[in-house]
Every structure is written in structure tokens, then in C-alpha cells.
Design an enzyme around this catalytic site. Structure first.
Site, mmCIF file in Angstrom:
data_model
loop_
_atom_site.group_PDB
_atom_site.id
_atom_site.type_symbol
_atom_site.label_atom_id
_atom_site.label_comp_id
_atom_site.label_asym_id
_atom_site.label_seq_id
_atom_site.Cartn_x
_atom_site.Cartn_y
_atom_site.Cartn_z
ATOM 1 N N SER A 52 49.465 6.900 -26.843
ATOM 2 C CA SER A 52 49.540 7.090 -28.307
ATOM 3 C C SER A 52 48.223 7.647 -28.841
ATOM 4 O O SER A 52 48.201 8.441 -29.784
ATOM 5 C CB SER A 52 49.896 5.780 -29.011
ATOM 6 N N ASP A 56 40.621 3.635 -27.132
ATOM 7 C CA ASP A 56 41.518 4.652 -26.566
ATOM 8 C C ASP A 56 41.296 6.026 -27.200
ATOM 9 O O ASP A 56 41.186 7.033 -26.490
ATOM 10 C CB ASP A 56 42.982 4.235 -26.739
#
Length: 396
Positions: free
Chosen positions: A146, A204
Site C-alpha cells: 500500500s 513503509d
């Protein structure tokens, strides 16, 4: 507004060392995984904005005129603070999301619309765009899929709206943005991640933006100097797990056995620091003995993670299979199943690698030969793009 087609990619991520210990203030090392998400953005004049996400079966289009009429004043502070629950609901209305908006498909659409409306609202008129995103990363495997999506989206939209310059050079396969532009991409990508995950750590999207290797401790993120790309096997055991449950189980073990678990966490921290030192040495002059140290650290960390209770029979099997081929593996991420990484030394025969991959596939696992320490978000010349990627983006 730029008029040319943009091709952007961003890497996934793996945690090399420090998973779970990082929750308790210790150092974690995250590295960019060279399985990438690719985005193609094509400007149009057809009055529509189209989003195509073949990996998760999303194909949606909106009339730009209709979006233009929506009250998006609630996005005013979008680049500074997290959207409120009310704003998210409002955005769902705009998106026309009526089904369960918490599904990956709905969240991906929501993140896109949030970034599109927020970044492009400074334009005289919202642009007509055709956007396709295709990924080599499996979703829901803890590999930052994502974040790679949000990073690609932020980079492409900021570039097409000329908020940042297009760094692409003729005759160059891939180009990267300047540091200040990457900072803006990362800031917006974090907002996209918030739409998907609510309260992400920011690791991330930072790894996906900057690439290479990052050190993360107590919310502070810093890049490691030019780390060497390490060849690995990435294995997905396909055993589902809940990160939240596993984090809670480590916390309860720490409360129950503080004198046992605290030294384990301290030791994992020391493993991260020793690995960071090794990577620093390898960036200057890599030597075969460095790989032997990395293998020892992998083995020790895997044992520690088992002692914390986040191992799984599938991960034990992965370690046994690779050890039979003289290779060293550990879980990456939350554990309890999920993914594992296996270090591939440079002197390894390809036949041995193939035999190991076959043995892992025979266990019912998915296995990729790839590398970590990959470049961050990049813009590509179409002629240099791998034909299979071009086909995936074009043939849809």
C-alpha cells in the site's frame, strides 16, 4: 500541467532486523525490496479521471466536472494533518463508495481520490487522467504494497501538476527526483497511507520513497549510507496472521517474563546495530566474510523471534529447507506465518538457488529471487521498461 505519459515505480520493503523489538523502543533496519509497484499516468482531454488497479480488480471512472462541483474545502489542511473521520466519510460519498469501505479495493480508491483532489485542486481545473497501477508485490503480506502504491501516486500527481519537476532525462532508463522533491512525495504518500491504515508508522512509505536501507527507532527515521544491494529469496508462506495479535502477544510475554524477554529485546537491538555496522563496511569494500557475519545474525535473530513467540511451523519449515541447501533464513515482519527472507551469497551457484526455490515451491510457498537495498521511487523511460511490465500496464 504536463501532457506526456509518466511511468513511475516504487519498491516494497522488508524488515531485515528489529521486528517486534522496534515496538519497545529498539532499532529496526528496513530495506527496499526490489519487487516494485508500477504506475502509468496518461493525461487526457476527455473530461474523465480513470483508475485501473488490475491486481485487485478495480476499474473506476469519475466525471471531472462532477468532482469539480464537490465541496472539497475539507481537504484544505490535507498536507498537514490527518483527515478526520467525518472527512473520510465525506470522501467516501464523493468516491461513491457504498460497499464495505474497509476492503482493500475501497481503501485504494479512497487513497487515490484523497491524493488526486488534494494535490490537483490548485490547478485551474481538475485534470483528466488515465491511471493504471500494477504491482509485483503480493497484497497483505507485510511487504509495503500500500505504501508503494501511495508513493507512486503522490510522485505521479505532483509531477503532472508541476508541483515538482519531471527529472526524466533522454536516453536514461530511470531517473530520481531531488531530495526536497522526495521529501514532498514522502509527505503526501504518508497521507495516502493514513487513508488506508489510519495510523501508520511512516516506515513503509519512507523506505519506498528513499530506497536503500533505513534505520528506525522511536519514530525517528534515517537513511543508511549507500548500502549494498543484497540478493535474497523472498518466500511467502501464505499463512495469514494478524500483526495486532502478534504484537499484543509479545507485550504480554514481556509483562509475564520481564527478566527473560527484556534481554531478548536488548539482544535483538544489538543484532540490528551489528548488521548496520556490517552494511556500512560492505558499502566501502564488500568481502566474503561479511556475508558469513550476516548469516550468523540472521540465525540468531530468528531464534530470538521464536523465543518471543512469533514463529510458526511454516517458518520453521522454510528455515529447515533452506538450511539443507546451506542457506540462512529468518521471518520478516510480524511473523506467525507471512514472509521470510533467505540471504544469497554472491558466490552461490545458480543451480543451488534454483534447487532451493523448487524445494520451497514444493512446500506450497510462493518464492521470488530478488534483492534488497533497491532504489526508491523512480521515473522511467518507456523504451527501457521491462516488456512484461509494459504489457501489464498497456494490455488492460
Amino acid at each position: 500541467m504536463l501532457s506526456e505519459v509518466l511511468l513511475v515505480s516504487a519498491p516494497g520493503k522488508v524488515i531485515l532486523h528489529g521486528e517486534h523489538a522496534v515496538v519497545h523502543g529498539k532499532v529496526a533496519l528496513a530495506m527496499a525490496l526490489n519487487l516494485r509497484t508500477f504506475l502509468r499516468l496518461q493525461p487526457h482531454s476527455n473530461g474523465k479521471v480513470c483508475l485501473n488497479l488490475p491486481n485487485i480488480g478495480v476499474k473506476q471512472a469519475w466525471d471531472v466536472a462532477g468532482l469539480q462541483l464537490q465541496d472539497t474545502s475539507f481537504l484544505e489542511q490535507g498536507d498537514a494533518t490527518a483527515p478526520t473521520a467525518e472527512q473520510v466519510e465525506k470522501l467516501k460519498e464523493v468516491a461513491g463508495i457504498t460497499q464495505d469501505g474497509a476492503k482493500p479495493e475501497g481503501l485504494a480508491v479512497l487513497a487515490f481520490l484523497y491524493l488526486y483532489l488534494s494535490i490537483c485542486r490548485k490547478q485551474r481545473a481538475l485534470p483528466s487522467l488515465d491511471i493504471t497501477v500494477w504491482s509485483q508485490l503480493p497484497t497483505g503480506a507485510g511487504l509495503g504494497s500500500s505504501a508503494a502504491y501511495s508513493v507512486c501516486m503522490a510522485a505521479a500527481l505532483l509531477t503532472v501538476c508541476e508541483e515538482i519537476p519531471n527529472p526524466q532525462k533522454d536516453g536514461v532508463s530511470a531517473s530520481r527526483w531531488a531530495v526536497e522533491d522526495l521529501e514532498l512525495i514522502n509527505k503526501w504518500a504518508f497521507q495516502g497511507e493514513r487513508m488506508i491504515h489510519g495510523n501508520p508508522s511512516g516506515v513503509d512509505n519512507a523506505v519506498s520513497t528513499w530506497g536503500g536501507a533505513l534505520r528506525f527507532q522511536q519514530g525517528k527515521i534515517s537513511s543508511l549510507e549507500r548500502p549494498l544491494a543484497l540478493k535474497i529469496l523472498l518466500t511467502n508462506t501464505k499463512v495469514p496472521r494478524s500483526t495486532k495479535t502478534l504484537v499484543a502477544s509479545v507485550r504480554s510475554r514481556l509483562l509475564k517474563f520481564p527478566e527473560i524477554v527484556t534481554p531478548l529485546l536488548t539482544s535483538i537491538n544489538a543484532i540490528s546495530l551489528e548488521c548496520e555496522r556490517m552494511l556500512g563496511e560492505m558499502a566501502v569494500a564488500p568481502a566474503p566474510e561479511h556475508y558469513l557475519v550476516l548469516e550468523e545474525l540472521i540465525d540468531m535473530n530468528q531464534h530470538h523471534l521464536n523465543a518471543l513467540g512469533v514463529g510458526h511451523a511454516s517458518l520453521d519449515q522454510l528455515c529447515r529447507v533452506t538450511m539443507a541447501h546451506g542457506l540462512h533464513s529468518k521471518l520478516t515482519g510480524a511473523g506467525g506465518g507471512g514472509c521470510g527472507i533467505t540471504l544469497l551469497r554472491p558466490d552461490l551457484e545458480q543451480l543451488e538457488v534454483e534447487a532451493t526455490k523448487q524445494a520451497l515451491n514444493d512446500c506450497g510457498f510462493d518464492c521470488w529471487e530478488t534483492s534488497i537495498g533497491a532504489p526508491g521511487v523512480s521515473i522511467h523511460s518507456a523504451s527501457f521498461l521491462d516488456p512484461s511490465v509494459r504489457q501489464a500496464l498497456d494490455g488492460l
